[in-house]
Design a protein around this motif. Structure first.
Motif, PDB file in Angstrom:
ATOM      1  N   UNK A 427      37.061  28.586  26.796  1.00 20.83           N
ATOM      2  CA  UNK A 427      38.434  28.655  26.323  1.00 20.83           C
ATOM      3  C   UNK A 427      39.393  28.977  27.449  1.00 20.83           C
ATOM      4  N   UNK A 428      40.437  29.776  27.109  1.00 17.27           N
ATOM      5  CA  UNK A 428      41.500  30.041  28.079  1.00 17.27           C
ATOM      6  C   UNK A 428      41.020  30.958  29.216  1.00 17.27           C
ATOM      7  N   UNK A 429      41.279  30.551  30.450  1.00 13.91           N
ATOM      8  CA  UNK A 429      40.899  31.370  31.607  1.00 13.91           C
ATOM      9  C   UNK A 429      42.166  31.725  32.385  1.00 13.91           C
ATOM     10  N   UNK A 430      42.265  33.022  32.785  1.00 14.76           N
ATOM     11  CA  UNK A 430      43.470  33.490  33.468  1.00 14.76           C
ATOM     12  C   UNK A 430      43.341  33.357  34.985  1.00 14.76           C
ATOM     13  N   UNK A 431      44.496  33.317  35.659  1.00 15.43           N
ATOM     14  CA  UNK A 431      44.471  33.041  37.105  1.00 15.43           C
ATOM     15  C   UNK A 431      43.624  34.017  37.927  1.00 15.43           C
ATOM     16  N   UNK A 432      43.591  35.289  37.538  1.00 19.96           N
ATOM     17  CA  UNK A 432      42.800  36.229  38.354  1.00 19.96           C
ATOM     18  C   UNK A 432      41.325  35.853  38.345  1.00 19.96           C
ATOM     19  N   UNK A 433      40.897  35.070  37.332  1.00 16.63           N
ATOM     20  CA  UNK A 433      39.488  34.670  37.253  1.00 16.63           C
ATOM     21  C   UNK A 433      39.210  33.376  38.026  1.00 16.63           C
ATOM     22  N   UNK A 439      40.485  29.100  45.640  1.00 16.37           N
ATOM     23  CA  UNK A 439      40.913  29.216  47.039  1.00 16.37           C
ATOM     24  C   UNK A 439      39.710  29.331  47.968  1.00 16.37           C
ATOM     25  N   UNK A 440      38.747  30.142  47.547  1.00 18.76           N
ATOM     26  CA  UNK A 440      37.572  30.366  48.395  1.00 18.76           C
ATOM     27  C   UNK A 440      36.781  29.076  48.613  1.00 18.76           C
ATOM     28  N   UNK A 441      36.782  28.223  47.605  1.00 15.80           N
ATOM     29  CA  UNK A 441      35.966  27.015  47.697  1.00 15.80           C
ATOM     30  C   UNK A 441      36.764  25.760  48.028  1.00 15.80           C
ATOM     31  N   UNK A 442      38.016  25.975  48.444  1.00 16.62           N
ATOM     32  CA  UNK A 442      38.837  24.839  48.856  1.00 16.62           C
ATOM     33  C   UNK A 442      39.168  23.897  47.711  1.00 16.62           C
ATOM     34  N   UNK A 443      39.339  24.441  46.495  1.00 16.83           N
ATOM     35  CA  UNK A 443      39.581  23.570  45.341  1.00 16.83           C
ATOM     36  C   UNK A 443      40.965  23.768  44.740  1.00 16.83           C
TER      37      UNK A 443
END
Ligand code: C2E
Ligand code: CA
Ligand code: CA
Length: 635
Positions: A427-433, A439-443
């Motif tokens: 379902x809904x996922x928030x930006x902190x997750x 960013x870490x995976x270049x996506x």
């Protein structure tokens, strides 16, 4: 009868004795070297070594008995057959071993092994027939006769098969392995040929052993590191894979010590302590070293009670060593769990936990950690998918927004777009997750383009419906600004949605590096010239370099909620924040306060030169379509 008396001079025990000694050495090295004793190839290799050992042993005794005063016929026959049986075992196992390096396919493989077994064992049957019918090797009275012998032909046929396989599948091996396999088999053949021309039988088992030695060096060579006694990460994967397959619980203790390897080279005391620790604690475990310098110790779990105590003791010993040397570490203790089924995922679990654990802390991975990790892995896989599809309308990316209150006009005429993900499983996922993972995976870049596109479309619709909207800001990551085609992509999306450039604003945070800054500056200037507005996000959280801020003509400075919290707490903070805000005002920047939660916050902001207010007091983030409830229609 056409049989010659066996000449005793053609055999010396040297070959078989030497082969037996070599087998002992090879077996020992193999056992000490191998991290994973359940590995199929390890067992095959050991079994080949043992077969050669028995072949040499029976060969030796066969010849000893041939030299006896009175011949023990049944024992001689038995030893001869046994000797040949062991040698045939070596051959068949050799081919079975080659299955993996040569990727011989499963279908038809069993039939192939059956055919190989016939080639390997048929000579023994023929030899037995020869014994019975007195045409090969046989004993008659107290005399030994040796006529036709099939074995050299059997051996040659077998080597032909081996050469055929190696050459046929040579594209499946690296050059070095191919050369090694060819060389050892040629040597083995040569030795047998030389033996044959000299009517010798002393080196038969040795000739069978040579190809085995080749495989052993190529595939079972030393995985231990000389300086730390640790095995490499490939061996870790092997051990873990077997444990997972066999459902055997394994404890893993992952230790990250910054630059430990170099530190140990420089300090003999540290090295001595390391080896003391190693000797005292790691009796049944294996230590692995990863390329990034982290160490993982694996321990097979036996009885639970004892086990926990042993781990506890080891950790205590570690802490006391740490007290002496004081080098920063992170320790993560994890156990295999049914939910995680690949070695690579365990390595990711360690990386995931490392981000959560503080310096000089030990953390035991719990069920909820595993859940969080699996969740983040799932998010990562979805992000990868989103990124690879390159669809700027991807339905999993949702645009929420937070209306921004304009103090001067007393209306809502701008808003900030905030991203959410809607994933099938969670379902809904928030930006902190998901932002840190992206960013870490270049996506992140595909996400930014998607949210920009969806925001622009909404701006277009709102304007078309006659709403008064100054602009909506979109958050960009510093990683976006590194993209070469970034400006073109942004421009293209805005044009495609048919809206004026000034209806879009970009929020960026400060960047540290000089190179980063120059790159940022050129991109920002290029987009600003089109009319796109720029906001400085999270002012007051990082490292604020006024000189640089002045170099980029921002339109709005967004004061982070932490500044507001501080200023509400005491007068001196309020004075400082207010001075900053006043200064920005004088320089023609507008000040926006983030995180205005209540009446009191708002009062403070009004006194601190705010032009815009954003926070829960006005609205929580809402789906962007609901922004209509806040906007006014143009007359
Ligand atoms: P941010 O850019 O500072 O966004 C403001 C965050 O503060 C939002 O969290 C918002 O919901 C929250 N917030 C708003 N009003 C209040 C308030 O009164 N009190 C408190 N305590 N919080 C408030 P959200 O949406 O969870 O976003 C978190 C962060 O994720 C954002 O911080 C931003 O850095 C990042 N983010 C969100 N959307 C995007 C995006 O599209 N792209 C990028 N690169 N980052 C994004
Ligand atoms: Ca923001
Ligand atoms: Ca912010």
């Amino acid at each position: 009868m056409d049989a010659s008396y066996l000449n005793q001079n053609d055999y010396t025990p040297v070959g078989d004795i030497m082969t037996m000694a070599l087998c002992f050495v090879a077996g020992l090295v193999l056992m000490l070297n191998s991290v994973n004793r359940n590995d199929r190839n390890y067992r095959l290799m050991l079994s080949m070594v043992i077969s050669v050992l028995f072949a040499a042993f029976t060969g030796l005794f066969f010849h000893v008995m041939l030299g006896a005063e009175t011949l023990n016929t049944p024992a001689i026959y038995a030893l001869r057959i046994l000797n040949r049986t062991f040698l045939s075992f070596v051959q068949v196992q050799y081919v079975i071993y080659l299955r993996e390096p040569l990727w011989m396919k499963a279908d038809g493989y069993k039939r192939f092994i059956a055919a190989i077994s016939v080639i390997a064992f048929a000579p023994i049957i023929i030899d037995i027939i020869g014994i019975v019918n007195h045409f090969g090797f046989y004993i008659y009275g107290n005399s030994i006769y040796s006529g036709f012998t099939i074995y050299p032909f059997g051996y040659a046929a077998f080597e032909l098969v081996i050469f055929y396989l190696i050459i046929r599948y040579r594209s499946r091996m690296i050059k070095q392995i191919f050369r090694c396999l060819i060389t050892v088999n040629v040597l083995s053949l040569l030795l047998t040929a030389i033996q044959g021309t000299h009517h010798q039988t002393s080196f038969t088992s040795f000739a069978y052993f040579i190809p085995v030695i080749g495989l052993m060096f190529m595939f079972h060579a030393n995985p231990y590191d000389q300086d730390t006694g640790s095995a490499n990460d490939i061996s870790f994967t092997h051990e873990l894979k077997t444990c997972i397959e066999k459902n055997r619980p394994l404890i893993m203790i992952c230790c990250s010590i910054n630059d430990f390897y170099n530190k140990m080279q420089e300090s003999p005391e540290l090295k001595a302590e390391f080896f003391r620790f190693f000797r005292q604690n790691i009796k049944h475990g294996v230590l692995y070293r990863f390329t990034d310098g982290k160490f993982v110790l694996t321990l097979r779990k036996q009885k639970k009670g004892n086990f926990d105590r042993a781990v506890g003791r080891m950790l205590n010993d570690f802490y006391s060593s740490h007290e002496i040397f004081g080098i920063d570490y992170k320790l993560i203790v994890a156990e295999t769990v049914p939910e995680i089924t690949s070695p690579a995922d365990y390595i990711r679990l360690f990386e995931f936990m490392e981000d959560e654990v503080g310096i000089n802390e030990t953390h035991r991975v719990t069920e909820s950690d595993v859940k969080l990790f699996l969740n983040s892995s799932y998010i990562l896989s979805e992000l990868r998918d989103i990124s690879s599809r390159r669809d700027i309308d991807d339905e999993r990316v949702l645009v929420y927004c937070q209306p921004v209150f304009n103090i001067v006009t007393g209306t809502y005429d701008t808003a900030e777009a905030l991203m959410r993900l809607k994933l099938p499983e969670t379902g809904l996922v928030f930006p902190d997750k998901f932002i840190p993972i992206a960013e870490k995976n270049g996506l992140i870049h595909q996400l930014t383009l998607t949210i920009l596109n969806k925001t622009c479309r909404e701006i277009h619709d709102l304007l078309a419906e006659g709403y008064h909207l100054n602009r909506i800001s979109v958050n960009f990551s510093t990683l976006d600004l590194r993209q070469e085609l970034f400006c073109e992509e942004v421009q293209d999306i805005i044009i495609r949605n048919d809206i004026p450039y000034e209806k879009v604003a970009v929020e960026i945070t400060e960047s540290r590096g000089e190179v980063e800054f120059n790159c940022l500056k050129s991109k920002v200037t290029e987009l600003q010239e089109l009319g796109i507005k720029f906001y400085l996000d999270d002012f007051g959280t990082g490292y604020s370099n006024f000189e640089r801020i002045m170099e980029l003509p921002f339109d709005i400075i967004k004061f982070d909620r932490s500044l507001l919290i501080e200023s509400v707490k005491n007068d001196s903070s309020r004075y400082m924040v207010s001075t900053f805000a006043s200064m920005f005002n004088d320089l023609n920047y507008s000040v926006l306060f983030e995180g205005v939660e209540d009446e009191r916050d708002e009062e403070h902001c009004r006194c601190m030169f705010a032009k815009y207010l954003q926070g829960y007091k006005y609205s929580k983030p809402i789906p962007i379509g609901n922004l209509r409830d806040f906007l006014q229609k143009t007359a």
